[in-house]
Scaffold this active site. Structure first.
Site, PDB file in Angstrom:
ATOM      1  CG  HIS B  29      -1.841  -1.152   1.296  1.00 22.57           C
ATOM      2  ND1 HIS B  29      -3.183  -1.040   1.021  1.00 22.57           N
ATOM      3  CD2 HIS B  29      -1.642  -2.459   1.587  1.00 22.57           C
ATOM      4  CE1 HIS B  29      -3.777  -2.220   1.149  1.00 22.57           C
ATOM      5  NE2 HIS B  29      -2.860  -3.101   1.495  1.00 22.57           N
ATOM      6  CG  HIS B 260      -6.196   2.150  -0.331  1.00 26.25           C
ATOM      7  ND1 HIS B 260      -5.774   1.055   0.383  1.00 26.25           N
ATOM      8  CD2 HIS B 260      -6.906   2.901   0.534  1.00 26.25           C
ATOM      9  CE1 HIS B 260      -6.214   1.147   1.618  1.00 26.25           C
ATOM     10  NE2 HIS B 260      -6.903   2.257   1.740  1.00 26.25           N
ATOM     11  NE  ARG B 355     -20.666 -16.125  39.496  1.00 26.42           N
ATOM     12  CZ  ARG B 355     -21.702 -15.329  39.663  1.00 26.42           C
ATOM     13  NH1 ARG B 355     -21.650 -14.067  39.309  1.00 26.42           N
ATOM     14  NH2 ARG B 355     -22.826 -15.792  40.186  1.00 26.42           N
ATOM     15  CB  SER B 382     -21.679 -10.892  36.654  1.00 29.32           C
ATOM     16  OG  SER B 382     -22.980 -10.401  36.830  1.00 29.32           O
ATOM     17  CD  GLU B 409     -18.732  -6.454  25.543  1.00 25.33           C
ATOM     18  OE1 GLU B 409     -18.818  -5.742  24.505  1.00 25.33           O
ATOM     19  OE2 GLU B 409     -19.682  -6.605  26.325  1.00 25.33           O
ATOM     20  CG  HIS B 471     -26.715 -13.480  27.828  1.00 29.02           C
ATOM     21  ND1 HIS B 471     -27.502 -13.034  26.803  1.00 29.02           N
ATOM     22  CD2 HIS B 471     -26.287 -12.364  28.493  1.00 29.02           C
ATOM     23  CE1 HIS B 471     -27.570 -11.704  26.855  1.00 29.02           C
ATOM     24  NE2 HIS B 471     -26.846 -11.282  27.865  1.00 29.02           N
ATOM     25  NE  ARG B 518     -26.004 -16.731  37.356  1.00 29.93           N
ATOM     26  CZ  ARG B 518     -27.320 -16.902  37.386  1.00 29.93           C
ATOM     27  NH1 ARG B 518     -27.880 -17.828  36.640  1.00 29.93           N
ATOM     28  NH2 ARG B 518     -28.080 -16.127  38.126  1.00 29.93           N
TER      29      ARG B 518
END
Lengths: 660, 660
Positions: B29, B260, B355, B382, B409, B471, B518
């Site tokens: 490029h 480009h 956890r 959590s 995230e 989830h 969990r």
């Protein structure tokens, strides 16, 4: 127009259904439904065009709950407005196994759930796709058949996710003026106040991407109504920032993160009943309130009937085509056209990159299937997705069929989901396979929802060459094959590419991805066969009786497998080759077929310019895998194949070593 | 201060090196280096604090080329300013196998490459992490040791990617005033003009997230300098929109997408030489120009020496700690503390969710290892990532060690990469495993770069329960294990959790992810063992001589495996259990160890609440897999395990069936 008191009682019905259902499930998010109840009440009783008796009416307004954790808002609305498949019993079964009322809205569980939401930001991008579909179909079939709004309710989390920026920038650019995004601006996230992590001026942000913006008190029905009125006549998409109190009505917990994701508790619910002057028991909606809601649910019945009349009045051909498009059926001559293409390919046996093969197939498909909507995330010259029929869509002209999605893979995939969900169009887009990672959450949701769309993912291995490891997928085939219900195709030549496209388009309930090469490939199949062999997922490309070696390969490595087979056979070693264009489809086959294809040769070798994960199913843990054990490297593609030992010579050597 | 003519010639040196290298490679490029050469020249000759003789100087300014496809810009600068490991020969080897000058900048290939870029938007978010690290370390060690700027150059693509919004919103919120983002505003993407897909008012967009914004002509050295001057004294991060012409200098192709991503061609290069009055041959930099560049490369040598003096002057303890932190070594008593923790766990054998186990371990780690920087993407309650030592970082107070990353995230993971690359800190963050998909491109880059950081991914299976399939990860373990060089841990109890954390922090050159439950789990290991068994990736948890059944399991399913083992043993069926906390580490073990752990029992069963992909390596294609074949469902976790048949009873029944 309802009186303020009636409005309040109607909104409170939502609030109590939501808090009672969350309480009964001992799980869920009461805060959003309570806070957004006023907005939803005004929207559903005065503006949203929908008919619970005809939930799939193609010209209904779409309503998307992007903040999917507030699912009880949607379920309550569906029950209250009279969707027959959403009963009070269903609400009582909130978040229970097998119920329609899952923790987050699941597309297909009940009428009126337009999309599966929960992973934040997705709903916003889905709605952009729906608005694109609406505008495109209005252009095609006229406003008498297609002219509806798309409303979407989002929370702070949706707006923080990057996908939201991609989506709203695109919507602003395209001037999707029938898209109305309402922000439930309650200032609370799970960790606490939004100010812990963000201080974005959302109004300014939306102005920067050319949206119409309105700020209101989200608990004032007249402000809500005025905003919706203004939005509906805007020449640009509208962002309504509605200030609300999360958990509105709960005297001790409203406005705090305590109502975000936990039941209120019996005590606070009792206090809320008192505060809102609500005497009905749990899951009981007072008759006058339910009546008012059911009446609201009938609001658009006349509009729907008028639409039926208009549909009857259009030309028979147009009507048939419109209905076909929304049925999802392909034109009748589709299979014949693919078949003719395969015959032609078998005559020429071209050596081409599969990305170019895909373009050739698309040239046939796009000429025949007017509902395809193509595009690329700014890699049009590389993805080969723009065929001769594909004029670019622009903000002022939707007569084209090609989207320049911009460098926005995530919103592209999520908007494609929205287009597929809307109906009437089949989206396909282009990107590099490496960037499937950028849109993986949306690809997963397409698979979960079971919708039809096609991702054209080119540059599918170290065959990318000089761009180097940041652009060379090695784990992506395995990672995509791991997603349930997604058909990941890796065709080996032009014939297989045609077959894979055929399957992808005929498959109404699974999304597809095509992993295609940058580099040229010699043909794997040289004779025409009527049967779509790729539909079996894997098949014997070169048989051999009493085979001592079986080589399994996909895509560009089939060429290597065939060369190795030739050499081994020349040495008197009976060798089979199995082409594996789609692992997921192979697993769908009867066990006897699977066993026969895998076979019993003492030596089993798999060749794929990618990681081994998944191939042990074919070759066993002791089988030989010729592929990648690391990331790739920057250099000419042919040198990389040698460097990483993915060659016919390596396959031959491995086979001989195993047999020694 | 250089004269305009000298400036032009220095900038042209970049242009010609870039176009010549791309031409020789016949790939690459040239457009960006040519367009951004003026910006880079002003930055590197007048502002950037760096010393090619001391490329790892902790207080150097960081320069990130987010638009990584313009890699020749960076390589040229490194050569010109006198980095000894970047020679003219290296430039000639651009994009060749084994060269330092890969298609995109690869961290570790040569000094001065601060991060691997190419996947767009990543560099912006990396730089936000670097600026966070700088501010945190300045807070901790004082401005005499840490006070530098982070400069980042991005293109249109970087700004379209959603990750950019996440990153700049966070930077604006945190008031990272030493972060300076320069936008190479050349209006061209691969498909054509930016207007094909975007019309964002970038200045307004950055104002909306509280950045200082400046618009300049990116070819005017004095405007560039003035902007940088202003940026360096801003109390907020600064966005410099620099209008440039892509491929500046190429008379026929400048300003178009033709420059480009393709070589200019001999003819256009000749024309450019003429247009820019450049007589030197390919890869030759005129002596006066090279001298000027080399002089610029020595600009900060005195500042670096002064910094050495300051380092010598601080208290010995501070100096030792600062150097330890940048060496990446952990405090000496780290292993002993983990060991003591394991002993304590073996005394109590708690039944806890992993956890929570992770929180317990972190409580020890954070007390002992001051360089950990914790956080969560808005799931703090959590993820259990905030221990007693972790005060929140706020825009006005960086004395804390805990980041509220927001619902972002992707930028979280990319900023963590930047923090790790900066040095002096070890970032860990929290999120749901399902949302590893949202940040997968950054996780991959961490693995590719070989940097240390830890992703705490909780809620790792259908054990999530009521939140439902959106989830519940099912394919994520397989998908993450597929990424080379990433350690994906799935510990079975508190002891294994401690061991996995120990490995993750001691592993300087691989990122880690911890998949945590969990739900509560009974302890798998009940007696203290000094050895870190998890470090072997998989190990025999319950041995059995002449075992007829071996059960392999990870994480929460080890509990199920142990129950099944108990039942089977009770029935006289000798059964082993193998715990598999980290597949990647298992593959690192000697073959003999791997074979011994896999063993030869006639029946092999794997149990994992996820897809089968990858497990055939342990159990073979004919082995029994007890896990998920589809997406999950919404319902209480225990019911889901029964519904999907992932129970000790199912394991026992399968074993008996196989043995029958």
């Amino acid at each position: 127009m309802t009186s303020r008191d009636t409005h309040n009682r109607m909104a409170n019905a939502i609030r109590f259904l939501a808090m009672d259902a969350v309480e009964k499930a001992n799980s869920g998010h009461p805060g959003l439904p309570m806070g957004a109840a006023d907005i939803a009440t005004v929207l559903f009783t005065r503006y949203l065009k929908f008919d619970p008796k005809s939930p799939l009416w193609p010209d209904r307004d779409r309503f998307v709950l992007s903040a999917g954790h507030g699912s009880m808002l949607l379920y309550s609305l569906l029950y209250l407005t009279g969707y027959e498949d959403m009963t009070i019993e269903d609400l009582k079964q909130f978040r229970q196994l097998g119920s329609k009322t899952a923790g987050h809205p699941e597309y297909g569980h009940a009428s009126g759930i337009e999309t599966t939401t929960g992973p934040l930001g997705q709903g916003i991008a889905n709605s952009v796709g729906m608005a694109i579909a609406e505008r495109k179909l209005e252009e095609e079939f006229g406003s008498e058949l297609q002219s509806h709004f798309t409303y979407v309710l989002c929370g702070d989390g949706c707006l923080m996710e990057g996908i939201s920026q991609e989506a709203v920038a695109l919507a602003g650019h395209l001037k999707l003026n029938k898209l109305i995004l309402i922000w439930d601006n309650n200032n609370i996230t799970i960790d606490g106040p939004v100010s812990l992590a963000d201080s974005t001026d959302q109004i300014a942000r939306f102005k920067a991407v050319h949206w119409n913006t309105i700020e209101i008190d989200g608990h004032d029905p007249e402000q809500i109504a005025a905003a919706l009125e203004a939005a509906r006549t805007s020449d640009r998409p509208t962002f309504i920032a509605a200030k609300t109190v999360i958990g509105f009505g709960a005297p001790n917990k409203a406005g705090t993160h305590k109502v975000h994701g936990s039941p209120l508790g019996a005590e606070e619910i009792a206090a809320t009943r008192k505060a809102l002057d609500w005497e009905a028991e749990a899951f009981v909606v007072p008759a006058d309130v339910l009546d008012a809601w059911r009446t609201a649910g009938k609001r658009s019945a006349d509009a729907r009937k008028a639409w039926d009349v208009r549909l009857d009045a259009v030309a028979a051909e147009t009507r048939a085509e419109f209905l076909r498009r929304f049925s999802g059926d392909l034109p009748e001559d589709f299979d014949a056209a693919i078949d003719a293409f395969k015959k032609k390919v078998a005559e020429n046996n071209p050596t081409v990159a599969t990305r170019k093969a895909s373009e050739d197939v698309l040239e046939i498909i796009n000429g025949l299937v007017p509902e395809t909507l193509g595009g690329s995330a700014d890699l049009t010259p590389s993805n080969n997705t723009k065929t001769s029929q594909m004029k670019s869509i622009t903000p002022t002209d939707f007569s084209g069929r090609y989207m320049h999605w911009g460098i926005r893979e995530h919103a592209t995939a999520a908007a494609m989901n929205g287009i597929a969900l809307h109906g009437g169009l089949i989206p396909y887009s282009g990107g590099f396979l490496i960037f499937s990672d950028y849109c993986r959450p949306s690809v997963r949701l397409a698979a979960l929802m079971g919708i039809r769309l096609v991702h054209v993912w080119t540059h599918d291995s170290i065959g990318v060459g000089e761009d180097g490891p940041t652009h060379q997928p090695v784990e992506h085939l395995a990672a995509l094959r791991a997603i349930p219900n997604l058909l990941l195709f890796r065709p080996a030549d032009e014939t297989e590419t045609a077959e894979c496209w055929q399957i992808a388009l005929k498959e109404k309930h699974r999304p597809s991805g095509l992993a295609l090469t940058r580099q040229n490939l010699a043909p794997a199949r040289k004779t025409y066969e009527e049967k779509n062999l790729s539909a079996q997922g894997a098949y014997e490309l070169v048989p051999a009786s009493d085979a001592r070696v079986t080589i399994f390969a996909s895509g560009s490595e089939v060429e290597i497998a065939l060369k190795a087979q030739e050499t081994l056979s020349g040495k008197g070693i009976a060798t089979r080759v199995v082409s594996v264009p789609c692992v997921e489809l192979f697993f769908d086959q009867p066990e006897a077929y699977q066993n026969a294809v895998i076979g019993n040769s003492p030596v089993k070798i798999a060749v794929e310019a990618a990681v081994r994960e998944g191939w042990d199913h074919f070759i066993g843990p002791k089988g030989v895998f010729i592929g990648m054990k690391s990331f790739g490297a920057s250099g000419p593609a042919k040198e990389l194949y040698k460097h990483f030992g993915i060659t016919a010579e390596a396959v031959v050597a491995a086979a001989e070593k195993e047999l020694a």
